[in-house]
Design an enzyme around this catalytic site. Sequence first.
Site, PDB file in Angstrom:
ATOM      1  CE1 TYR A 136      -2.547   3.392   1.491  1.00 19.62           C
ATOM      2  CE2 TYR A 136      -4.264   1.718   1.472  1.00 19.62           C
ATOM      3  CZ  TYR A 136      -3.887   3.049   1.526  1.00 19.62           C
ATOM      4  OH  TYR A 136      -4.848   4.012   1.616  1.00 19.62           O
ATOM      5  CE  LYS A 164      -5.455   1.847  -2.296  1.00 19.83           C
ATOM      6  NZ  LYS A 164      -6.113   2.024  -0.988  1.00 19.83           N
ATOM      7  CB  VAL A 206      -7.547  -0.816  -4.089  1.00 22.19           C
ATOM      8  CG1 VAL A 206      -8.127  -0.768  -2.676  1.00 22.19           C
ATOM      9  CG2 VAL A 206      -6.769  -2.111  -4.272  1.00 22.19           C
TER      10      VAL A 206
END
Length: 300
Positions: A136, A164, A206
């Site tokens: 992330y 991400k 996402v």
Amino acid sequence: MQVNWKGVFPAVTTKLKQDGSLDRDAIVSGLNRLIDNGVGGVVMMGMVGENAQLTPDEKRTVLKIAVETVKGRVPVISGLAELNTANAVQFAKDAEAIGVQGLMVFPGLTYRSDDRETVEYYRSIARSTKLGLMIYNNPRGYGVDMRPDLLAQLADEANVVAIKEETYDTTRVTDLYARFGERFVVFCGVDDLIVESVALGVTGWVSGMANAMPKESVDLLNYAVNGEYGKARALYRALIDLFHLDTHVKLVQYIKLAENITAGYPEYVKAPRLMLEGEERQRTIAIVEKAIANVRALSQ
């Protein structure tokens, strides 16, 4: 289940009762709704899932509910957000034992690690589990940037499979593909950069607002990936004000309110967050209602 890292992976809201406890029925219903609308996977307890506000027992309970509900229809990915490496490693082991298929790993919370510490943190987690890891990367939110030169140091960790990308700079997408080719799957992590990211090669997203508008989000990604940019631009423009809410510090409250309007789910949040009120609430409702009307107009 082998994770197919593409498609819309909603950062699923953790639905709560008014007293702050988990609302199991609403969590189950919400997951079924997302799957019925064609999402490629579900991410439990990302930022939208209020990961850091849940107790250790609540986190594991959410994962058990998700695995039991999804029953292998799509991959279940768990957010991993912990204060230290030992807790992160233990959570990774517990999540694997519960039966999730992957982890979306935040940097260590509260402490801004330097480059060496950041790489070692992710490496330690990768070596503690067989699950695939999505890094992330949100330097605006967490102060740590997994730059391409740092990601290169994790290229030998086979289960670090995705990132991400949430730097809010689409040139990073091209930098990653130019340096690594297909070694890492790049996901868009910002709702109002999705079409731009797909144009640069991204096929996974996402998304926060996919909780409120799952079918429309799936359609949008599919249009863009399939090169139907006329349809993609029209739908993107219809949803863009709604998607802008995903970039705000109150995105959890905004997304839960939007999901309440579109699907009737509870909008309760964990303190210190508070539910929206006054002008801010009315402005948010107006944005959601406008998005609904815009989508309806496109179908006429």
